[in-house]
Write a protein that holds these residues in place. Structure first.
Motif, PDB file in Angstrom:
ATOM      1  N   GLY A 221       0.828  -1.198   0.000  1.00 21.84           N
ATOM      2  CA  GLY A 221       0.000   0.000   0.000  1.00 21.84           C
ATOM      3  C   GLY A 221       0.861   1.246   0.000  1.00 21.84           C
ATOM      4  O   GLY A 221       2.022   1.224   0.413  1.00 21.84           O
ATOM      5  N   ASP A 222       0.276   2.359  -0.458  1.00 19.43           N
ATOM      6  CA  ASP A 222       1.048   3.614  -0.439  1.00 19.43           C
ATOM      7  C   ASP A 222       1.241   4.105   0.997  1.00 19.43           C
ATOM      8  O   ASP A 222       2.299   4.617   1.355  1.00 19.43           O
ATOM      9  N   GLY A 223       0.232   3.883   1.846  1.00 21.23           N
ATOM     10  CA  GLY A 223       0.395   4.257   3.251  1.00 21.23           C
ATOM     11  C   GLY A 223       1.490   3.417   3.893  1.00 21.23           C
ATOM     12  O   GLY A 223       2.233   3.890   4.767  1.00 21.23           O
ATOM     13  N   GLU A 224       1.614   2.195   3.446  1.00 26.05           N
ATOM     14  CA  GLU A 224       2.612   1.271   4.006  1.00 26.05           C
ATOM     15  C   GLU A 224       4.037   1.788   3.790  1.00 26.05           C
ATOM     16  O   GLU A 224       4.956   1.401   4.517  1.00 26.05           O
ATOM     17  N   ILE A 249       3.203  -0.741  -6.093  1.00 30.50           N
ATOM     18  CA  ILE A 249       2.626   0.036  -4.983  1.00 30.50           C
ATOM     19  C   ILE A 249       1.249   0.548  -5.404  1.00 30.50           C
ATOM     20  O   ILE A 249       1.103   1.254  -6.409  1.00 30.50           O
ATOM     21  N   ASN A 250       0.280   0.099  -4.629  1.00 30.22           N
ATOM     22  CA  ASN A 250      -1.118   0.427  -4.886  1.00 30.22           C
ATOM     23  C   ASN A 250      -1.381   1.829  -4.336  1.00 30.22           C
ATOM     24  O   ASN A 250      -1.731   1.997  -3.177  1.00 30.22           O
ATOM     25  N   CYS A 251      -1.202   2.825  -5.207  1.00 31.30           N
ATOM     26  CA  CYS A 251      -1.298   4.220  -4.743  1.00 31.30           C
ATOM     27  C   CYS A 251      -2.739   4.704  -4.859  1.00 31.30           C
ATOM     28  O   CYS A 251      -3.113   5.383  -5.823  1.00 31.30           O
ATOM     29  N   ASN A 252      -3.532   4.315  -3.868  1.00 31.01           N
ATOM     30  CA  ASN A 252      -4.926   4.771  -3.870  1.00 31.01           C
ATOM     31  C   ASN A 252      -5.060   6.077  -3.089  1.00 31.01           C
ATOM     32  O   ASN A 252      -6.165   6.534  -2.835  1.00 31.01           O
ATOM     33  N   LEU A 253      -3.930   6.644  -2.739  1.00 28.76           N
ATOM     34  CA  LEU A 253      -3.841   7.967  -2.106  1.00 28.76           C
ATOM     35  C   LEU A 253      -4.416   8.016  -0.697  1.00 28.76           C
ATOM     36  O   LEU A 253      -4.445   9.061  -0.073  1.00 28.76           O
ATOM     37  N   GLN A 254      -4.889   6.884  -0.222  1.00 29.34           N
ATOM     38  CA  GLN A 254      -5.475   6.867   1.117  1.00 29.34           C
ATOM     39  C   GLN A 254      -4.837   5.778   1.964  1.00 29.34           C
ATOM     40  O   GLN A 254      -4.404   4.754   1.448  1.00 29.34           O
ATOM     41  N   ARG A 255      -4.842   6.034   3.261  1.00 28.10           N
ATOM     42  CA  ARG A 255      -4.503   4.975   4.208  1.00 28.10           C
ATOM     43  C   ARG A 255      -5.725   4.737   5.067  1.00 28.10           C
ATOM     44  O   ARG A 255      -6.841   4.785   4.529  1.00 28.10           O
ATOM     45  N   LEU A 256      -5.555   4.476   6.368  1.00 23.23           N
ATOM     46  CA  LEU A 256      -6.727   4.113   7.159  1.00 23.23           C
ATOM     47  C   LEU A 256      -7.556   5.344   7.543  1.00 23.23           C
ATOM     48  O   LEU A 256      -8.770   5.389   7.348  1.00 23.23           O
ATOM     49  N   VAL A 383      -8.112   4.009  -7.060  1.00 17.32           N
ATOM     50  CA  VAL A 383      -9.120   4.622  -6.188  1.00 17.32           C
ATOM     51  C   VAL A 383      -9.455   3.629  -5.092  1.00 17.32           C
ATOM     52  O   VAL A 383      -9.767   2.462  -5.365  1.00 17.32           O
ATOM     53  N   LYS A 384      -9.378   4.068  -3.855  1.00 13.23           N
ATOM     54  CA  LYS A 384      -9.705   3.161  -2.748  1.00 13.23           C
ATOM     55  C   LYS A 384     -11.216   2.948  -2.727  1.00 13.23           C
ATOM     56  O   LYS A 384     -11.995   3.895  -2.825  1.00 13.23           O
ATOM     57  N   GLY A 385     -11.613   1.692  -2.613  1.00 12.04           N
ATOM     58  CA  GLY A 385     -13.053   1.400  -2.622  1.00 12.04           C
ATOM     59  C   GLY A 385     -13.659   1.535  -4.008  1.00 12.04           C
ATOM     60  O   GLY A 385     -14.869   1.768  -4.133  1.00 12.04           O
TER      61      GLY A 385
HETATM   62 MG   LIG Z   1      -3.483   3.338   0.375  1.00  8.47          MG
END
Ligand SMILES: [Mg+2]
Ligand SMILES: Cc1ncc(C[n+]2csc(CCOP(=O)(O)OP(=O)(O)O)c2C)c(N)n1
Length: 873
Positions: A221-224, A249-256, A383-385
């Motif tokens: 993940g990108d947050g990772e 790297i799955n850059c969905n621009l979001q973390r948790l 895009v996350k989700g």
């Molecule tokens: Mg992410």
């Protein structure tokens, strides 16, 4: 028009046409050099524009059936979502993730349909590190592949139900035929993948197996990437030219909680880091809906605008209306506005990001697998989700979304064309087409073509032949020479390296401390592994023990990285399953920089069913003199208690080490038990005792009687380097105070505690009357029991309820000091005098030693009434 500029641009275009790109690069470099000589320096930038690295005209054509693959992917999306929603309906709060897989689905499916190769007789299979919390998607695919059934999916995250369920995340401990790599503790997957890719080169360079183009893929993940472990070893990957390694790297621009880099751009930030480290970076930012717009973007206005917008704003575009995007993105410039005017609202809302476009993803993977001499990272914007619409797409809450209402389910079903009726929708059925449907045929054909299923973990029976027993037996007689247990270990290791049967399988690993541990002789004996060989003449070339690097060197000298060294240990210790080669790692390090530094990786090793030996050297809070508070370890054995399948030993004498290593090799590599070993080694030189007859079994179980006396009034237990202090105390008690004592060597408190707890459990639950080993040893003998070790008192204290007599624990709770051993042992109250005193004082409490005598002894032994507790010092 700026004529000078136009002139230059025209010349450049001519040059490109007439001389080709390589020559252009050369001339540009020369221009830059000339400018810099005149003091004109370009601002440094490790970034390229915010567009796809592979331009549309260099995209290879897609080899698969796009429509078919989309249908399959949609079914997997549905089943992955259904699994989480159903689990949470049946058990509220059971958890799981929907939105992560929805963002990574295309990145996985292009891999599953075209790149990830299974293990066959002729090929070891690609190693894929799946993003931990995307597991529902991996299960959903395995369900379509027929590897999992409805019961498995229904019982997702319910492993304790009657029918076995699926583990929350990738855990080889829980699903040993499926998962290979535990990845969900963020950051550990990436560093493990890097060292794994390097270990594959090591195996090949050492001729342990054929060279292949096997690859390691790591999805994260990108947050990772915030985790230090994620980026901490990327330099090594480039330095070692790991062209068998691909990060996606799955850059969905979001973390948790929210955006990863709301005020910046994670893709650009990562590009700079990876390019700086020497990786090939492929950015997959925009899907093909954008290609026609870029085609019109002669003046780079669109690319410039994309580069200016920050990630928080991109997230906003995802959740907003088309009108919002028109106003805020395209509306800021007349040229862009014109572009948007050609598009319908529907089109604007559906403009995909690159990570959702299989053609762009394929082009990137295809380039990555062709790359030579360097690793590749693919930065894919997603895009996350994705597809969850108002129920979570791009929302800050999407990470934790686990329940979908009927309307959201219906929308999802319609969006992805899942053949489930409105009537059935609320029961959220899993959907698997018939075996002879085109989808299933296609899916299975692709997997067959690629050699089988991924992930798949397998073990084969490749037990080793035990090494020559003489290697171990030579220590039974002891020696008058004063040596340390570290020296003993190095001797055993050196002999094992020369052993015909297992020598080649040994992997010595060390983080820049080989000389500290006296291992420099091994440099010459087996060489230090270096893929490039030794490209220089070492300064000590004329020395017998020179620093010898070679392509087929056996030692992994990792430099100052305990995390990296541990990652090598993991790669070597799981090679028996991942590569079907029974490698035997011996990782030796400063024990203080062990579990407390890389504790989470050690936990991961347990989960991975990793085998091998961890050697915590310079161990013992009072045994490592001089180094002080941050070096002296008095709790490694307490931390070792936390890992269920870790065997932990604190041996005192050479023969104990020999017995433990021999037993370890047998249990792990002949009996194939899923355990690994932690053995502490000390640098205190003392005479090595001979092995008391018949003590082998006790050494392994955790304690044995080292010496007996005629009329024992007390029992003294000692471990590791404190055992010699116990022996001294016992002699002093006899000589000065006329008190007989028995001496025990406790080699493993962990074993004793686990055995006692197990027996107690059996007695309580099943009404048995079994005796723990500790009680068998101590309960037939009278006397106070004094236990001394170089570790926290907790270890021996936790045995007290199984011992009928009073137990006094002496240990090293508190911060260390820089001083010599006698001073340290006096400070922590674990020296022979403190032990002697504790025996006398305990006897006195029982009425077996007179008050007057005790007072006299206090003076003799230097026991200071006012000495503060070292714990608080
Ligand atoms: Mg992410
Ligand atoms: C070491 C560690 N810390 C925290 C978590 C909890 N956690 C699970 S997923 C997640 C967010 C992940 O974000 P990202 O890496 O961007 O993945 P995404 O779901 O966006 O693909 C967090 C903080 C964890 N699993 N591991």
């Amino acid at each position: 028009m700026d004529l000078a500029k136009q002139d230059w641009l025209d010349s450049l275009n001519d040059l490109i046409d007439s001389e080709g790109p390589e020559r252009v690069k050369e001339i540009l470099k020369e221009l830059q050099l000339n400018a810099s000589k005149k003091g004109i320096r370009l601002t440094f930038s490790a970034n390229t524009p915010y567009v796809n690295t592979i331009p549309f005209d260099q995209q290879v054509s897609y080899p698969g059936d796009r429509d078919m693959e989309r249908r399959i992917k949609s079914l997997i999306r549905w089943n992955a979502m259904a699994m989480v929603v159903r689990a949470n309906r049946s058990k509220d709060g059971i958890g799981g993730h929907i939105s992560t897989y929805q963002s990574i689905a295309t990145l996985y499916e292009v891999g599953f349909n075209h790149f990830f190769r299974g293990k066959t007789d002729n090929f070891p299979g690609d190693m894929v590190y799946f993003q931990g919390h995307s597991s529902p998607g991996v299960y959903a695919r395995a369900y379509l592949e027929g590897r999992l059934n409805d019961d498995h999916l229904i019982n997702f995250r319910q492993e304790l139900n009657d029918k076995p369920g699926l583990s929350s995340y990738p855990h080889p401990w829980l699903m040993p035929n499926f998962w290979q790599f535990p990845t969900v503790s963020m950051g550990l997957g990436p560093i493990a993948a890097i060292y794994h890719a390097r270990f594959i080169k090591y195996l090949e360079d050492r001729g342990m197996r054929e060279r292949t183009d096997q690859r390691v893929w790591a999805f994260l993940g990108d947050g990772e990437t915030d985790e230090p472990e994620t980026l901490g070893a990327i330099n090594l990957a480039a330095r070692e030219k790991l062209d068998n390694l691909i990060f996606v790297i799955n850059c969905n621009l979001q973390r948790l909680d929210g955006p990863v880099r709301g005020n910046g751009k994670i893709i650009q930030e990562l590009e700079a880091s990876f390019r700086g480290a020497g990786w090939r970076v492929i950015k997959v930012i925009w899907g093909d809906d954008w290609d026609p717009l870029f085609d019109q973007d002669d003046h780079g206005i669109l690319a410039k605008k994309m580069g200016e917008v920050v990630d928080g704003q991109y997230q906003k575009y995802t959740v907003e209306s088309a009108q919002y995007v028109r106003d805020h993105f395209f509306g800021t410039d007349p040229t862009l506005k014109k572009m948007a005017d050609q598009l319908s609202d529907e089109q604007i809302k559906r403009m995909r990001r690159g990570g959702h476009d299989p053609e762009k993803v394929f082009a990137a993977y295809n380039a990555a697998v062709d790359e030579k001499d360097r690793p590749t990272v693919i930065l894919a914007k997603t895009v996350k989700g994705y597809g969850l619409g108002a129920a979570g797409e791009g929302q800050n809450i999407t990470h934790s979304q686990k329940k979908l209402g009927e309307e959201a389910l219906r929308d999802f079903r319609t969006r992805f064309g899942i053949p489930i009726s409105d009537k059935d929708i609320d029961s959220i059925p899993f959907y698997r087409p018939d075996d002879d449907s085109p989808e299933m045929k296609y899916l299975m054909a692709r997997r067959n073509e690629l050699g089988g299923f991924v992930p798949e973990r397998s073990e084969i029976d490749n037990s080793i032949e035990m090494p020559n027993p003489k290697i171990f037996d030579e220590f039974n007689a002891g020696s008058d020479r004063e040596v340390s247990t570290t020296m003993v270990f190095v001797r055993i290791l050196s002999k094992l390296l020369s052993d015909k049967s297992i020598g080649k399988l040994i992997v010595p690993i060390v983080p820049d401390e080989a000389r500290t541990f006296g291992m420099d002789a091994l440099f010459r004996q087996v060489g230090i592994y270096a893929h490039s060989g030794q490209l220089y003449e070492p300064v000590d070339a004329d020395n017998l023990l020179f620093y010898k690097e070679e392509k087929d060197g056996q030692i992994l000298e990792e430099g100052i990285t305990e995390a990296g060294s541990f990652a090598s240990f993991l790669a070597a210790g799981t090679a028996y399953a991942n590569h079907h080669i029974n490698m035997i790692p011996f990782y030796i390090y400063y024990s203080m920089f062990g579990f407390q530094r890389i504790g989470d990786m050690a936990w991961m090793a347990g989960d991975s069913r990793c085998k091998g030996f961890l050697l915590g050297a310079t161990a013992g809070r009072t045994t490592l003199s001089g180094e002080g508070l941050q070096h002296q370890d008095g709790h490694g054995h307490v931390l070792a208690l936390t890992i269920p399948n870790l065997m932990a030993y604190d041996p005192a004498f050479a023969y104990e080490i020999a017995v433990i290593i021999k037993d370890g090799i047998k249990r792990m590599y002949v009996n194939n038990e899923s355990i690994f070993y932690y053995i502490t080694l000390m640098n205190d030189n003392y005479v090595q005792a001979a092995m008391p007859e018949g003590s082998e079994e006790g050494i392994i179980k955790g304690m044995y009687k080292f010496s007996s006396s005629k009329n024992p009034q007390a029992q003294i237990l000692g471990s590791g380097a404190i055992l010699p202090e116990v022996i001294k105390a016992s002699e002093q008690l006899k000589e000065k105070y006329n008190i007989d004592t028995d001496v025990w060597s406790v080699t493993s408190y962990k074993n004793l505690i686990q055995d006692a707890q197990d027996i107690e459990r059996q007695n309580i639950r099943n009404g048995k009357e079994l005796k723990p080993y500790i009680s068998e040893c101590l309960n037939n003998i009278d006397g106070p029991i004094i236990a001394a070790s170089d570790y926290m008192k907790l270890l021996s204290d936790s045995l007290s309820k199984w011992i009928k007599d009073e137990l006094v624990s002496l240990g090293t709770d508190g911060y260390g000091r820089s001083d010599d051993r006698p001073a340290l042992r006096n400070h922590f109250e674990v020296d022979a005098n403190a032990i002697t005193w504790s025996v006398l004082a305990s006897l006195n409490l029982k009425g077996h030693y007179k008050d007057n005598d005790l007072e006299k002894a206090r003076e003799d032994l230097g026991i200071d009434l006012n000495k503060p507790n070292p714990l608080g010092e």
